[in-house]
Design a protein around this motif. Structure first.
Motif, mmCIF file in Angstrom:
data_model
loop_
_atom_site.group_PDB
_atom_site.id
_atom_site.type_symbol
_atom_site.label_atom_id
_atom_site.label_comp_id
_atom_site.label_asym_id
_atom_site.label_seq_id
_atom_site.Cartn_x
_atom_site.Cartn_y
_atom_site.Cartn_z
ATOM 1 N N SER A 7 5.579 -43.872 51.016
ATOM 2 C CA SER A 7 5.995 -45.345 50.424
ATOM 3 C C SER A 7 7.270 -45.816 51.291
ATOM 4 N N LYS A 8 7.865 -45.051 52.149
ATOM 5 C CA LYS A 8 9.006 -45.642 52.963
ATOM 6 C C LYS A 8 8.800 -45.288 54.402
ATOM 7 N N ASP A 9 9.835 -45.933 55.177
ATOM 8 C CA ASP A 9 9.755 -45.686 56.719
ATOM 9 C C ASP A 9 9.544 -44.299 56.966
ATOM 10 N N LYS A 10 8.835 -43.931 57.999
ATOM 11 C CA LYS A 10 8.598 -42.414 58.387
ATOM 12 C C LYS A 10 9.962 -41.844 58.897
ATOM 13 N N GLN A 11 10.199 -40.687 58.273
ATOM 14 C CA GLN A 11 11.625 -40.036 58.288
ATOM 15 C C GLN A 11 11.563 -39.149 59.608
ATOM 16 N N ARG A 12 12.583 -39.061 60.301
ATOM 17 C CA ARG A 12 12.452 -38.266 61.827
ATOM 18 C C ARG A 12 13.094 -36.962 61.413
ATOM 19 N N ILE A 13 12.408 -36.052 61.540
ATOM 20 C CA ILE A 13 13.029 -34.644 61.142
ATOM 21 C C ILE A 13 13.300 -33.601 62.170
ATOM 22 N N VAL A 14 14.037 -33.261 62.733
ATOM 23 C CA VAL A 14 14.267 -32.351 64.108
ATOM 24 C C VAL A 14 14.146 -30.904 63.424
ATOM 25 N N ALA A 49 20.384 -25.030 69.979
ATOM 26 C CA ALA A 49 19.490 -25.911 69.517
ATOM 27 C C ALA A 49 19.811 -26.432 68.108
ATOM 28 N N ASN A 50 20.454 -25.375 67.272
ATOM 29 C CA ASN A 50 20.977 -25.993 66.010
ATOM 30 C C ASN A 50 22.139 -26.865 66.072
ATOM 31 N N PHE A 51 23.013 -26.584 66.905
ATOM 32 C CA PHE A 51 24.120 -27.691 66.915
ATOM 33 C C PHE A 51 23.440 -28.879 67.519
ATOM 34 N N TYR A 52 22.690 -28.803 68.439
ATOM 35 C CA TYR A 52 22.249 -30.335 69.117
ATOM 36 C C TYR A 52 21.408 -30.804 68.055
ATOM 37 N N GLY A 53 20.583 -30.256 67.288
ATOM 38 C CA GLY A 53 19.617 -30.738 66.380
ATOM 39 C C GLY A 53 20.627 -31.419 65.226
ATOM 40 N N THR A 54 21.796 -30.547 64.816
ATOM 41 C CA THR A 54 22.471 -31.178 63.769
ATOM 42 C C THR A 54 23.450 -32.408 64.473
ATOM 43 N N MET A 55 23.631 -32.522 65.444
ATOM 44 C CA MET A 55 24.252 -33.640 65.853
ATOM 45 C C MET A 55 23.361 -34.816 66.020
ATOM 46 N N LEU A 56 21.908 -34.540 66.140
ATOM 47 C CA LEU A 56 20.917 -35.685 66.120
ATOM 48 C C LEU A 56 20.952 -36.242 64.706
ATOM 49 N N VAL A 57 21.188 -35.432 63.816
ATOM 50 C CA VAL A 57 21.288 -35.926 62.336
ATOM 51 C C VAL A 57 22.639 -36.680 62.232
ATOM 52 N N TYR A 58 23.728 -36.209 62.678
ATOM 53 C CA TYR A 58 25.162 -36.900 62.679
ATOM 54 C C TYR A 58 24.923 -38.066 63.279
ATOM 55 N N PHE A 62 30.407 -27.470 60.179
ATOM 56 C CA PHE A 62 31.217 -27.848 60.979
ATOM 57 C C PHE A 62 31.151 -29.405 61.253
ATOM 58 N N ILE A 63 29.872 -29.912 61.417
ATOM 59 C CA ILE A 63 29.723 -31.392 61.792
ATOM 60 C C ILE A 63 29.418 -32.307 60.615
ATOM 61 N N LEU A 64 28.425 -32.152 59.910
ATOM 62 C CA LEU A 64 28.210 -32.974 58.775
ATOM 63 C C LEU A 64 29.095 -32.616 57.676
ATOM 64 N N LYS A 65 29.436 -31.537 57.288
ATOM 65 C CA LYS A 65 30.346 -31.161 56.046
ATOM 66 C C LYS A 65 29.878 -31.592 54.811
ATOM 67 N N ALA A 89 26.349 -33.358 53.534
ATOM 68 C CA ALA A 89 26.436 -34.874 53.654
ATOM 69 C C ALA A 89 25.167 -35.552 54.318
ATOM 70 N N LYS A 90 24.209 -34.793 54.736
ATOM 71 C CA LYS A 90 22.744 -35.329 55.386
ATOM 72 C C LYS A 90 22.147 -34.232 55.165
ATOM 73 N N PRO A 91 20.716 -34.708 54.982
ATOM 74 C CA PRO A 91 19.599 -33.358 54.581
ATOM 75 C C PRO A 91 19.435 -32.383 55.882
ATOM 76 N N VAL A 92 20.077 -31.258 55.558
ATOM 77 C CA VAL A 92 19.616 -29.980 56.573
ATOM 78 C C VAL A 92 19.255 -28.795 55.651
ATOM 79 N N ASN A 93 17.956 -28.501 56.125
ATOM 80 C CA ASN A 93 17.443 -27.212 55.219
ATOM 81 C C ASN A 93 17.091 -25.926 55.992
ATOM 82 N N ASP A 94 17.425 -24.845 55.566
ATOM 83 C CA ASP A 94 17.324 -23.569 56.322
ATOM 84 C C ASP A 94 15.929 -23.069 55.798
#
Ligand SMILES: CC(C)(COP(=O)(O)OP(=O)(O)OC[C@H]1O[C@@H](n2cnc3c(N)ncnc32)[C@H](O)[C@@H]1OP(=O)(O)O)[C@@H](O)C(=O)NCCC(=O)NCCS
Ligand SMILES: CC(=O)OP(=O)(O)O
Length: 329
Positions: free
Chosen positions: A13-20, A108-117, A141-144, A299-304
Motif C-alpha cells: 500500500s506504500k511506495d516500494k521500499q529499497r532493501i539492500v 559489503a555489510n559496511f557499504y550496505g549499512t552506509m546505503l541505509v544511513y 557503529f553507523i546507525l546506532k 535507528a533504521k531497519p537492519v535485520n540479521d
C-alpha cells in the motif's frame, strides 16, 4: 488474515521500499530476492560483482531481471561513501583514518549499512553467510540506537501454524543488566504488536516467584519490576519458569493470580546463552519457523539472519524489514 499476508498488504500500500542485500554470492539470498521481485513487494538492491551474481542466478534458474546489482568498490559513489563514513566515525574510537574508512567500505555489510544511513536504501538484510557480530557491528557503529533507546537486541518470531511468539534477546547482548532486559521487553512487545500479537510479557528464569534464590534470579525479577513501572499498560510478569509462563495448569500451581502466567506470548530470556539455545531448540525440535533475528532498537531497519536460514526465512525477514521501514515513515 495470516500475519505475513497483512505485512505484504501493508508494504504494497506504500511506495516500494529499497532493501539492500550485501550477500549477492549466497543462493538463498538470490532465491528470496528473485521471489520478492516477482511478487512485486520491494525494490531489492543486491551487492556483489554483477557477472558473478548473474552467473549464480543463472546456474540456479533464478530470474533477477530488474534487480539493481551494485559492486561497492567499482560503484561511482564509492569515494563519497568512504568520505561520509569517515565523517560519521569522527569523535569515536574506531576507523579514525581515511585509510581505515576505505578498508571498511570494501566490506559489503559496511557499504550496505552506509546505503541505509545515507537514505539510498530503506533497510538491509544480511547474515546468511556472515556471523551476527559481522552483520551487526556496522549498524552499531553507523546507525546506532533509535532516539530514547540505549541497547540493541535481537528477537525471533517463532511461528508454527496459527501459533506465534516473540523470543528475545536471542542474538545480541551477551549478559544484559536488569534495565537492559526491561528495554528489550519493550522492544519485543513492539515487535509483537507489529505482527498482530497482543503482547503478554514473561521474564524467564529457572525460578518462579522466589522458588529459587540468587543474583541471576534477582536480576530477572528486578527487570520485571522496572518494566511494569515503565509500561503499566502492557501485561508482564516475572520471574517465571517457562512452564509457569506457558502452561495454564502449571501457572495455577506456581504463579496463582498472575495475569500473564500460563498465557505469555513474549518471552524475555535472562541472557544470550539461554535465548539463543531456546530459539534453536524450538525451531529444530518443536518444528517452529524462526524469523529473525529481528534487530530491535536500531535507528533504521537492519535485520540479521542465521547462517542456517532457508530462502523462505530470507523472504519473510525481508518483508518484515520493509514493513519496519514503512512503519517508521
Ligand atoms: C553485538 C556484538 C558484536 C557487539 O560487540 P561489542 O564487542 O560489544 O561491541 P564493540 O566493542 O565492537 O563496540 C561497538 C560499539 O557498539 C556498542 N554496542 C555494543 N553492543 C551494543 C548493543 N547491544 N546496543 C547498542 N550498542 C552496542 C558499543 O558500546 C560500541 O560503541 P562505542 O564504539 O561508541 O564504544 C557482541 O555483543 C556480540 O558478539 N554479541 C553476540 C553475537 C552473537 O554471536 N550472537 C549469537 C548468534 S545470533
Ligand atoms: C541467530 C544465530 O544464532 O545466528 P547464527 O546461527 O548465524 O550464529
Amino acid at each position: 488474515m495470516e500475519v505475513f499476508e497483512q505485512l505484504k498488504q501493508l508494504i504494497k500500500s506504500k511506495d516500494k521500499q529499497r532493501i539492500v542485500f550485501p550477500e549477492g554470492d549466497d543462493v538463498r539470498i538470490l532465491t528470496a530476492v528473485s521471489q520478492l521481485k516477482k511478487d512485486d513487494l520491494l525494490e531489492p538492491i543486491v551487492l556483489g560483482k554483477k557477472d558473478q551474481v548473474l552467473a549464480l542466478a543463472k546456474e540456479n534458474d533464478l530470474d533477477l531481471s530488474g534487480v539493481m546489482i551494485i559492486d561497492p568498490v567499482t560503484s561511482p559513489d564509492f569515494e563519497d561513501m568512504c568520505q561520509k563514513f569517515h565523517e560519521r566515525m569522527q569523535g569515536g574510537k574506531h576507523f579514525q583514518t581515511m585509510e581505515e574508512a576505505e578498508k571498511a567500505m570494501h566490506d559489503a555489510n559496511f557499504y550496505g549499512t552506509m546505503l541505509v544511513y545515507t537514505g539510498k536504501a530503506d533497510g538491509m538484510v544480511s547474515g546468511a553467510a556472515h556471523s551476527t557480530a559481522d552483520t551487526v557491528r556496522p549498524a552499531l557503529f553507523i546507525l546506532k540506537t533509535k532516539p530514547g533507546m540505549h541497547r540493541i537486541s535481537g528477537s525471533f518470531i517463532m511461528e508454527r501454524g496459527e501459533e506465534k511468539y516473540v523470543f528475545a534477546d536471542c542474538a545480541i547482548s551477551i549478559d544484559p543488566t536488569a534495565d537492559q532486559l526491561a528495554e528489550f521487553a519493550a522492544q519485543s512487545a513492539a515487535t509483537a504488536k507489529m505482527i498482530g500479537i497482543d503482547p503478554k510479557v514473561a521474564f524467564l528464569s529457572f525460578s518462579t516467584k522466589g522458588s529459587a534464590k540468587g543474583p541471576q534470579v534477582d536480576k530477572v525479577s528486578e527487570a520485571a519490576k522496572i518494566f511494569k513501572d515503565q509500561h503499566p499498560e502492557i501485561p508482564a510478569d516475572g520471574e517465571l519458569q517457562f512452564d509457569a509462563a506457558f502452561v495454564p495448569a502449571v501457572a495455577k500451581l506456581k504463579a496463582p493470580g498472575s495475569e500473564v502466567a500460563g498465557h505469555a506470548n513474549v518471552f524475555v530470556f535472562p541472557e544470550l546463552q539461554s535465548g539463543n539455545i531456546a530459539y534453536k531448540i524450538t525451531q529444530r525440535l518443536g518444528g517452529f519457523t524462526a524469523i529473525g533475528p529481528v534487530l530491535q532498537g536500531v535507528a533504521k531497519p537492519v535485520n540479521d539472519l542465521s547462517r542456517g536460514c532457508s530462502a523462505d526465512d530470507v523472504y519473510k525477514i525481508s518483508i518484515l524489514t520493509a514493513a519496519q521501514a514503512v512503519s517508521a515513515d
